[in-house]
Design a protein around this motif. Structure first.
Motif, PDB file in Angstrom:
ATOM      1  N   ILE A  48      54.929 -20.958 119.020  1.00  0.00           N
ATOM      2  CA  ILE A  48      55.279 -20.964 120.528  1.00  0.00           C
ATOM      3  C   ILE A  48      54.304 -21.522 121.239  1.00  0.00           C
ATOM      4  N   ASP A  49      53.085 -21.607 121.055  1.00  0.00           N
ATOM      5  CA  ASP A  49      51.893 -22.269 121.591  1.00  0.00           C
ATOM      6  C   ASP A  49      52.053 -23.929 121.547  1.00  0.00           C
ATOM      7  N   GLY A  50      52.629 -24.233 120.387  1.00  0.00           N
ATOM      8  CA  GLY A  50      52.931 -25.846 120.326  1.00  0.00           C
ATOM      9  C   GLY A  50      54.113 -26.329 121.028  1.00  0.00           C
ATOM     10  N   LEU A  51      55.033 -25.471 121.163  1.00  0.00           N
ATOM     11  CA  LEU A  51      56.234 -25.799 121.900  1.00  0.00           C
ATOM     12  C   LEU A  51      55.875 -25.662 123.421  1.00  0.00           C
ATOM     13  N   VAL A 111      58.054 -26.933 126.326  1.00  0.00           N
ATOM     14  CA  VAL A 111      59.476 -26.025 125.760  1.00  0.00           C
ATOM     15  C   VAL A 111      59.171 -24.653 125.841  1.00  0.00           C
ATOM     16  N   PRO A 112      59.836 -24.045 126.840  1.00  0.00           N
ATOM     17  CA  PRO A 112      59.807 -22.431 126.920  1.00  0.00           C
ATOM     18  C   PRO A 112      60.628 -21.812 125.779  1.00  0.00           C
ATOM     19  N   THR A 113      60.269 -20.742 125.343  1.00  0.00           N
ATOM     20  CA  THR A 113      60.419 -19.696 124.346  1.00  0.00           C
ATOM     21  C   THR A 113      60.441 -18.411 125.083  1.00  0.00           C
ATOM     22  N   ALA A 114      61.310 -17.561 124.221  1.00  0.00           N
ATOM     23  CA  ALA A 114      60.960 -16.178 124.436  1.00  0.00           C
ATOM     24  C   ALA A 114      61.132 -15.216 122.974  1.00  0.00           C
ATOM     25  N   ILE A 115      60.917 -14.125 123.030  1.00  0.00           N
ATOM     26  CA  ILE A 115      60.998 -13.617 121.570  1.00  0.00           C
ATOM     27  C   ILE A 115      62.038 -12.192 122.094  1.00  0.00           C
ATOM     28  N   TYR A 116      63.087 -12.240 121.630  1.00  0.00           N
ATOM     29  CA  TYR A 116      64.019 -10.950 121.591  1.00  0.00           C
ATOM     30  C   TYR A 116      64.067 -10.627 119.938  1.00  0.00           C
ATOM     31  N   TYR A 117      63.577  -9.369 119.457  1.00  0.00           N
ATOM     32  CA  TYR A 117      62.574  -8.407 120.273  1.00  0.00           C
ATOM     33  C   TYR A 117      61.323  -8.293 119.751  1.00  0.00           C
ATOM     34  N   PRO A 118      60.187  -8.509 120.468  1.00  0.00           N
ATOM     35  CA  PRO A 118      58.864  -8.311 119.589  1.00  0.00           C
ATOM     36  C   PRO A 118      58.639  -6.992 118.943  1.00  0.00           C
ATOM     37  N   GLN A 167      59.465 -12.716 113.297  1.00  0.00           N
ATOM     38  CA  GLN A 167      59.813 -13.928 112.969  1.00  0.00           C
ATOM     39  C   GLN A 167      60.795 -14.798 114.053  1.00  0.00           C
ATOM     40  N   VAL A 168      61.496 -14.049 114.900  1.00  0.00           N
ATOM     41  CA  VAL A 168      62.269 -14.561 115.873  1.00  0.00           C
ATOM     42  C   VAL A 168      61.728 -15.352 117.101  1.00  0.00           C
ATOM     43  N   ILE A 169      62.253 -16.580 117.373  1.00  0.00           N
ATOM     44  CA  ILE A 169      61.909 -17.300 118.599  1.00  0.00           C
ATOM     45  C   ILE A 169      63.184 -17.780 119.133  1.00  0.00           C
TER      46      ILE A 169
END
Length: 380
Positions: free
Chosen positions: A304-307, A312-319, A347-349
């Motif tokens: 996530i940090d690299g993107l 490049v925006p990301t989100a986590i559904y669901y942490p 694991q999800v992004i």
């Protein structure tokens, strides 16, 4: 490069003039509560998926609650639902004094696993609970595996509620989500595939009795008129302005689902072998509410940090699954726990996904994911 995670402005530009006209017409007409646009939209919504009845309401959470209120759900009764979902799915159960019983998800689809339903039922029985309903969530836009779920519900006298907030309009082996289940719900939250410009929701059902009861419940339990209250209800009406907006959006909804599929196919081709890409059941079509990939848990934060460093925006559904959250941790968990739900949450992004994601921008996202994954040694 400025990349939108969900580009609502692009859609606004696409239907701008028509939308302006529709909103202004509703404003000038002056029928702000239960105006004619509400019933017209309910008709279009039912027609889109092949449902007999559609009832607009204030939001997707209310839609779920109204379904359970129609069942007269009470303390001592239970509803089977997944834990890997947004809180609204279980919130409405607990809010009515009943008990959510959390069931496991399928590893490949993230949806409730039909093979785990018997374990959930046995868990409820051990707790002294009568299972009244099952809420199947069409997570990330993909319909649940309904044939075995329907068979389970029929065999055990359980009402099936399809939570299609993310998956309305998806297709399951010849049927369209919204027409599946004893009742189905959807949300028109702006980020949903079919979203409005505020809050909104709907219930769909083939059942005449459910339709009559819910139409009463969502307007304070009214009878022949609003001053003849025959039930304890709620105030949950779909706003006339939102219905006017949704009439314009549903007109292009099928086109947008097709466009989302094109984006999903490009992702699948570009990211094959790099990260774990989504799987859709045979004979099914997703609305791709989100495009969710999986990476090893120990690599996710760095990914996530690299993107983010490449814009490049990301989100986590669901942490965190519901059964691990403070408000829900004391409710029953089926079987010997929910290891698949817990693993998925680590694991999800979710990557940018919307119908107006152009090829150049998506190629940039794919290249960024590949580069960061290579640098981190991500292996699938």
């Amino acid at each position: 490069m400025k990349i939108e995670f969900i580009d609502l402005k692009a859609q606004r530009e696409y239907i701008g003039d028509r939308m302006d006209t529709a909103i202004l017409a509703a404003v000038n007409e002056g029928k702000y509560i239960h105006g004619p646009q509400v019933r017209e939209f309910e008709g279009k919504l039912a027609e889109f998926c092949g449902a007999k009845h559609a009832i607009g309401c204030a939001n997707g959470t209310d839609a779920l609650e109204l379904c359970l209120m129609a069942l007269d759900l009470r303390p001592g009764e239970a509803v089977i639902c997944p834990s890997f979902t947004f809180a609204a799915t279980a919130e409405v159960v607990a809010g009515l004094g009943a008990t959510p019983v959390f069931a496991e998800i399928d590893e490949a689809t993230f949806n409730i696993d039909p093979k785990g339903l018997e374990a959930a039922l046995e868990t409820a029985k051990r707790e002294g609970l009568k299972v009244r309903a099952l809420i199947a969530v069409d997570l990330f836009g993909q319909p649940s595996d309904y044939e075995p779920i329907e068979a389970f519900c029929r065999a055990n006298g359980i009402v099936l509620i399809a939570d299609s907030a993310q998956g309305f309009g998806s297709r399951y082996r010849g049927r369209v989500a919204g027409s599946i289940g004893d009742m189905a719900t959807t949300s028109f939250f702006p980020a949903k595939p079919l979203g409005c410009y505020g809050d909104g929701g709907a219930i769909l059902t083939p059942n005449d009795e459910y339709n009559e009861v819910i139409r009463s419940l969502h307007v304070h339990g009214k009878g022949t008129d609003k001053y003849d209250n025959v039930r304890i209800g709620v105030n949950s009406r779909l706003d006339t302005l939102q219905a006017a907006i949704l009439l314009e959006k549903i007109a292009i909804f099928a086109e947008e689902i097709d466009k989302r599929q094109v984006v999903a196919d490009r992702y699948a081709a570009g990211l094959a072998g790099v990260v774990r890409t989504p799987m859709v059941l045979d004979g099914c079509v997703s609305t791709w509410a989100q495009y969710v990939v999986r990476v090893p848990a120990d690599k996710r934060d760095a990914m996530i940090d690299g993107l983010k460093a490449q814009s490049v925006p990301t989100a986590i559904y669901y942490p965190k699954p519901l059964h691990e959250q403070t408000a829900y941790k004391n409710f029953p968990v089926s079987g010997n726990g929910l290891p698949i739900s817990e693993r998925a949450a680590q694991q999800v992004i979710a990557l940018p996904m919307h119908p107006y994601l152009d090829e150049a921008t998506q190629d940039y996202i794919i290249d960024a994911v590949r580069a960061v994954a290579t640098e981190l040694g991500v292996a699938v």
